[in-house]
Write an enzyme that holds these catalytic residues in place. Structure first.
Site, short mmCIF file in Angstrom:
data_model
loop_
_atom_site.label_atom_id
_atom_site.label_comp_id
_atom_site.label_asym_id
_atom_site.label_seq_id
_atom_site.Cartn_x
_atom_site.Cartn_y
_atom_site.Cartn_z
N ASP A 20 -1.99 -0.73 5.94
CA ASP A 20 -2.24 -0.16 7.27
C ASP A 20 -3.72 -0.12 7.64
O ASP A 20 -4.07 0.50 8.65
CB ASP A 20 -1.67 1.26 7.35
CG ASP A 20 -2.41 2.25 6.46
OD1 ASP A 20 -2.66 1.91 5.27
OD2 ASP A 20 -2.76 3.34 6.93
N ASP A 60 -0.16 5.19 0.95
CA ASP A 60 -0.42 6.12 2.04
C ASP A 60 -0.56 5.37 3.37
O ASP A 60 -1.35 4.43 3.49
CB ASP A 60 -1.71 6.91 1.78
CG ASP A 60 -1.61 7.78 0.54
OD1 ASP A 60 -0.61 8.50 0.41
OD2 ASP A 60 -2.52 7.73 -0.31
N ASP A 80 0.87 -1.17 0.00
CA ASP A 80 0.00 0.00 0.00
C ASP A 80 0.92 1.22 0.00
O ASP A 80 2.13 1.10 0.24
CB ASP A 80 -0.88 -0.05 1.26
CG ASP A 80 -1.71 1.20 1.44
OD1 ASP A 80 -2.35 1.64 0.46
OD2 ASP A 80 -1.71 1.75 2.56
#
Length: 270
Positions: free
Chosen positions: A190, A32, A30
């Site tokens: 996240d 961001d 991922d």
């Protein structure tokens, strides 16, 4: 495959295999909240754009929209359908301001250890890619200004798939472009959506706890490996074993919640 990574040093990975056998051959990331610490800047920008559309949004509300496809994010913040004109206007305005509000920070956006960690994984044969809810163009621009574009291979953005997160199409496409089966790959993210996507794709789910998701939320996804730093991410990928091909073909491996382990922390849940 062993990893040595002291404070202030580059991680060193010794050998392509360990005594336990094969290690993972690919890692998809991922962006961001995982590679880039863009969350504060993006949250501020979401608040600003929502205000221009006449909606008062708090920083906490904006944070819950980060990581979602643009239409879903602004639809939620503005309380309107995704195809609503104001939602589309907000998306256009967000993209217009992104370079001035976020990209201008350049390498400062990188989380500690990311450059060294990606370099070590790549140098020792682990194929790398990025799969993100950003558009591919936006993701490429962010990777470029942070100075890590050359460290990762394919970048798969929201605009390259028909179904976004948590549907696995995005990560499966990334693994396919790397030429590595999903069951021999990890996905690092996240959010809970990231981990659910990894499990559905039959990838190894690796969560970072320094992004937007909380420890409890992330650990609740069965089988998730928990990391408190990017140094831990490198160690987990180096030590993880691919899921057997037969088991992967049969369906996602369901592991009890008690197997969730926090790497780099004193307390571990058994």
């Amino acid at each position: 495959m062993r990893v040595s990574m002291e404070v202030g040093e580059r991680p060193v990975m010794r050998g392509a295999r360990s005594a336990g056998g094969e290690t993972l051959k690919a890692a998809v990331f991922d962006l961001d909240g995982t590679l880039a610490n863009t969350l504060p800047a993006i949250s501020k920008l979401l608040v600003k754009v929502a205000a221009e559309q006449g909606c008062s949004v708090t920083a906490r509300q904006a944070a819950t929209a980060i990581g979602k496809p643009p239409a879903a994010a602004f639809g939620r913040l503005l309380g309107r359908p995704e195809d609503d004109g104001r939602v589309q206007a907000a998306i256009s305005r967000y993209r217009e301001l992104f370079a001035y509000e976020v990209l201008c920070q350049g390498p400062q956006l990188l989380y500690p250890g990311v450059t060294a960690g990606l370099s070590a994984l790549r140098a020792h044969g682990v194929e790398l890619a990025v799969a993100t809810s950003k558009t591919t163009r936006s993701a490429e621009a962010l990777l470029d200004v942070m100075g890590i574009r050359d460290l990762v291979g394919p970048v798969v953005g929201q605009d390259m798939v028909r179904r976004g997160k948590p549907h696995p199409e995005m990560v499966l496409r990334a693994a396919g472009r790397l030429g590595v089966p999903a069951w021999q790959s990890a996905y690092v993210g996240d959010t809970v959506g990231d981990m659910r996507m990894a499990v559905t794709a039959r990838m190894e789910p690796v969560a970072v706890t320094y992004g937007s998701g909380t420890f409890g939320e992330l650990a609740a996804v069965a089988g998730t490996r928990m990391c408190s730093s990017f140094k831990d991410v490198v160690s987990v990928i180096a030590a993880a074993r691919p899921r057997p091909a037969a088991a992967a073909a049969a369906g996602p491996v369901v592991r009890p919640r008690r197997t969730a382990v926090t790497v780099g922390a004193q307390q571990r849940r058994r």
